[in-house]
Motif scaffolding. Structure first.
Motif, PDB file in Angstrom:
ATOM      1  N   GLY A  28       0.782  -1.223   0.000  1.00 13.11           N
ATOM      2  CA  GLY A  28       0.000   0.000   0.000  1.00 13.11           C
ATOM      3  C   GLY A  28       0.814   1.273   0.000  1.00 13.11           C
ATOM      4  O   GLY A  28       0.332   2.309  -0.460  1.00 13.11           O
ATOM      5  N   TYR A  29       2.077   1.216   0.491  1.00  8.92           N
ATOM      6  CA  TYR A  29       2.780   2.474   0.730  1.00  8.92           C
ATOM      7  C   TYR A  29       4.173   2.580   0.123  1.00  8.92           C
ATOM      8  O   TYR A  29       4.776   3.653   0.186  1.00  8.92           O
ATOM      9  CB  TYR A  29       2.865   2.731   2.241  1.00  8.92           C
ATOM     10  N   ILE A  30       4.697   1.502  -0.459  1.00  7.84           N
ATOM     11  CA  ILE A  30       6.073   1.595  -0.943  1.00  7.84           C
ATOM     12  C   ILE A  30       6.200   2.582  -2.104  1.00  7.84           C
ATOM     13  O   ILE A  30       7.172   3.336  -2.203  1.00  7.84           O
ATOM     14  CB  ILE A  30       6.644   0.202  -1.336  1.00  7.84           C
ATOM     15  N   THR A  31       5.203   2.608  -3.004  1.00  8.48           N
ATOM     16  CA  THR A  31       5.265   3.564  -4.110  1.00  8.48           C
ATOM     17  C   THR A  31       5.148   4.994  -3.592  1.00  8.48           C
ATOM     18  O   THR A  31       5.912   5.888  -3.988  1.00  8.48           O
ATOM     19  CB  THR A  31       4.149   3.284  -5.136  1.00  8.48           C
ATOM     20  N   TYR A  32       4.208   5.221  -2.678  1.00  5.68           N
ATOM     21  CA  TYR A  32       4.042   6.543  -2.081  1.00  5.68           C
ATOM     22  C   TYR A  32       5.302   6.943  -1.302  1.00  5.68           C
ATOM     23  O   TYR A  32       5.757   8.084  -1.392  1.00  5.68           O
ATOM     24  CB  TYR A  32       2.834   6.556  -1.153  1.00  5.68           C
ATOM     25  N   ARG A 252      -5.838  -1.579  -5.168  1.00  4.36           N
ATOM     26  CA  ARG A 252      -6.628  -0.692  -4.304  1.00  4.36           C
ATOM     27  C   ARG A 252      -5.766  -0.170  -3.148  1.00  4.36           C
ATOM     28  O   ARG A 252      -5.852   1.000  -2.776  1.00  4.36           O
ATOM     29  CB  ARG A 252      -7.857  -1.432  -3.753  1.00  4.36           C
ATOM     30  N   LEU A 253      -4.938  -1.057  -2.580  1.00  6.36           N
ATOM     31  CA  LEU A 253      -4.082  -0.641  -1.476  1.00  6.36           C
ATOM     32  C   LEU A 253      -3.054   0.400  -1.930  1.00  6.36           C
ATOM     33  O   LEU A 253      -2.833   1.408  -1.251  1.00  6.36           O
ATOM     34  CB  LEU A 253      -3.362  -1.853  -0.878  1.00  6.36           C
ATOM     35  N   ALA A 254      -2.422   0.144  -3.079  1.00  2.00           N
ATOM     36  CA  ALA A 254      -1.387   1.049  -3.563  1.00  2.00           C
ATOM     37  C   ALA A 254      -1.955   2.400  -3.979  1.00  2.00           C
ATOM     38  O   ALA A 254      -1.285   3.432  -3.863  1.00  2.00           O
ATOM     39  CB  ALA A 254      -0.640   0.413  -4.738  1.00  2.00           C
ATOM     40  N   GLY A 382       2.228  -2.219  -8.231  1.00  2.00           N
ATOM     41  CA  GLY A 382       3.163  -1.112  -8.094  1.00  2.00           C
ATOM     42  C   GLY A 382       3.598  -0.571  -9.455  1.00  2.00           C
ATOM     43  O   GLY A 382       3.728   0.639  -9.646  1.00  2.00           O
ATOM     44  N   VAL A 383       3.813  -1.502 -10.410  1.00  2.00           N
ATOM     45  CA  VAL A 383       4.156  -1.096 -11.769  1.00  2.00           C
ATOM     46  C   VAL A 383       3.021  -0.282 -12.376  1.00  2.00           C
ATOM     47  O   VAL A 383       3.237   0.796 -12.957  1.00  2.00           O
ATOM     48  CB  VAL A 383       4.447  -2.337 -12.641  1.00  2.00           C
ATOM     49  N   LEU A 384       1.788  -0.788 -12.258  1.00  2.00           N
ATOM     50  CA  LEU A 384       0.635  -0.079 -12.802  1.00  2.00           C
ATOM     51  C   LEU A 384       0.493   1.310 -12.191  1.00  2.00           C
ATOM     52  O   LEU A 384       0.260   2.299 -12.897  1.00  2.00           O
ATOM     53  CB  LEU A 384      -0.649  -0.876 -12.551  1.00  2.00           C
ATOM     54  N   VAL A 385       0.616   1.363 -10.853  1.00  2.00           N
ATOM     55  CA  VAL A 385       0.490   2.652 -10.175  1.00  2.00           C
ATOM     56  C   VAL A 385       1.563   3.618 -10.671  1.00  2.00           C
ATOM     57  O   VAL A 385       1.267   4.766 -11.034  1.00  2.00           O
ATOM     58  CB  VAL A 385       0.579   2.486  -8.645  1.00  2.00           C
ATOM     59  N   GLY A 386       2.814   3.148 -10.712  1.00  2.00           N
ATOM     60  CA  GLY A 386       3.903   4.006 -11.164  1.00  2.00           C
ATOM     61  C   GLY A 386       3.722   4.476 -12.595  1.00  2.00           C
ATOM     62  O   GLY A 386       3.871   5.664 -12.902  1.00  2.00           O
ATOM     63  N   TRP A 387       3.377   3.540 -13.482  1.00  2.00           N
ATOM     64  CA  TRP A 387       3.228   3.894 -14.893  1.00  2.00           C
ATOM     65  C   TRP A 387       2.014   4.783 -15.145  1.00  2.00           C
ATOM     66  O   TRP A 387       2.092   5.759 -15.881  1.00  2.00           O
ATOM     67  CB  TRP A 387       3.126   2.618 -15.733  1.00  2.00           C
TER      68      TRP A 387
END
Length: 450
Positions: A28-32, A252-254, A382-387
């Motif tokens: 949930g939080y590593i990308t943030y 959802r978490l990310a 995480g990839v989807l969120v970042g991209w």
């Protein structure tokens, strides 16, 4: 066949709860943390997770093979709980202890290394605990019940961390919503202690079925075990089903922190979303277990998945209407309970089918699907969120975002889950193993007596 006591089930639940506190925090939080706390770009974070997932897929199958070949007085899976728990909590702490004084390249290297060491340790711990589902008993109802307890613990851990993380981080950051690196470190240490206690409790209170009372085991090569799994259509189906479960959850978490900040405009509402998304499913799981025992796991799962469409319809009707959106989350959560609660039981059935059909016993490798799917979905989310954030023009720490970035966040939070659910409906429309299991169990039992 072995009967699992309720006390043992609760200890395993607590072990998975502790594990999920840390994996939920990372998912949930590593990308943030990377984008907004230590200043790494969203694109770089996405690429780190993508590269790591490619490597991680190999370690899951390897760990499954290691468990299958392990021989000790403690069993096959239990020794790896003790061997992996310290590295797991240590590397999770170090992941969130990325030095703020490092240059951008050094930060990226630190996150990449620590994330992969965390993932290797999680592979060993996750595969070991999940394999207990079939190492403690052969009774089908016990396996179904144990699967429900396991999933309950995993979801409860995710609920607790995502409902409380904002409050904890705010408190540890001096009451400010500008979270600090130190706040993440302290929170991770606290969660690590809970995880450590839970895993030790799981180890102490469980006892695997001795090998001598199980069906005779043949020494099979790792390649032959992998081959038997890839030929096992039911295992492949459940691999994809598990990926769909965790991909929707981890997306959802990310995306949740971004959703709270830029769609709702109030991160204090995040706990409400977490509760609406997960607590109804937890409450419904005991009833879903009874429904699965009565109708069969496949029918109960398929009915539940189809009924989730009602929840999605309410959410998509007006994405900005919070009461309507929450009502949709509640309905989705209740209807999703049968497939979510029986996840491990479906894997157990596919493992027994593989042994019956191909004569290869590969329990550890079969259950590595859960760890593999969780990590692949966590990494891919995480990839989807970042991209998606990068492509839609997201700017870290900005007071507002562009409409394109907001739509990207909405897609990540609920659109990915909708697509995954459609995929699961297709999987269970084709899945027809339930009716074959009585005959499979009977024939395997007869083989062991020969």
């Amino acid at each position: 066949m072995g009967t699992v006591k309720k006390g043992t089930k609760f200890s395993i639940l607590f072990g998975l709860l502790g594990q999920s506190l840390l994996t939920g925090l990372v998912a949930g939080y590593i990308t943030y943390f990377g984008t907004d706390i230590v200043g790494v770009s969203a694109l770089a974070m996405g690429n780190i997770l993508l590269i790591s997932r490619i490597f991680d897929g190999v370690t899951d199958l390897a760990m499954g093979a290691v468990i299958d070949k392990t021989k000790s007085k403690q069993g096959k899976a239990r020794p790896w709980i003790i061997r992996s728990i310290i590295p797991f909590v240590l590397f999770t702490i170090l992941l969130f202890a990325t030095p703020g004084s490092f240059g951008n390249g050094a930060k990226i290297a630190w996150i990449f290394i620590m994330y992969n060491l965390y993932a290797i340790a999680y592979t060993a711990l996750g595969c070991a605990i999940n394999t207990l589902n079939i190492r403690l008993t052969r009774n089908e109802k016990d396996i179904n019940s144990l699967s429900t307890f396991m999933m309950f613990g995993m979801i409860l851990g995710n609920v607790l961390i995502n409902a409380s993380a904002v409050g904890i981080l705010t408190a540890l950051s001096g009451g400010s919503s500008n979270y600090t690196r130190e706040a993440f470190i302290i929170m991770t240490i606290i969660l690590s202690v809970v995880c450590l206690i839970g895993s030790i409790l799981t180890y102490v209170t469980t006892k695997e079925i001795p090998d001598e009372v199980q069906r005779a085991e043949k020494k099979e090569s790792t390649l032959k075990s992998i081959g038997s799994l890839l030929k096992n259509k039911y295992w492949v189906m459940q691999l994809f089903n598990t990926v769909c479960i965790y991909l929707g959850l981890n997306c959802r978490l990310a995306a949740m922190i971004y959703y709270g900040l830029y769609v709702l405009g109030n991160p204090a509402l995040i706990p409400i979303l977490v509760i609406a998304d997960n607590v109804p499913s937890l409450i419904a799981m005991p009833f879903a277990l009874g429904l699965s025992n009565k109708l069969g796991k496949r029918k109960a799962a398929l009915i539940g998945l189809c009924c989730t469409m009602i929840g999605f319809a309410l959410m998509f009707l007006n994405i900005y209407n919070l009461p309507l959106f929450i009502a949709g989350l509640v309905i989705k959560g209740i209807c999703f309970a049968p497939v979510q609660g029986a996840g491990n039981a479906f894997i157990a059935d596919s493992a027994l089918y593989g042994e019956w059909r191909f004569g290869v016993k590969a329990e550890g490798m079969a259950f590595s699907a859960i760890s593999f799917a969780n990590k692949v979905s966590s990494g891919f989310s995480g990839v989807l969120v970042g991209w998606v954030l990068a492509l839609t023009g997201y700017v870290g720490n900005a007071p507002t975002q562009t409409p394109a970035a907001v739509n990207g966040i909405i897609f990540l939070y609920i659109g990915v889950t909708f697509i995954c659910t459609l995929g699961q409906i297709l999987i269970f429309a084709l899945y027809n193993l339930d009716g074959k299991m009585p005959q499979i169990r009977e024939e395997l039992s007869q083989r062991s007596e020969e």
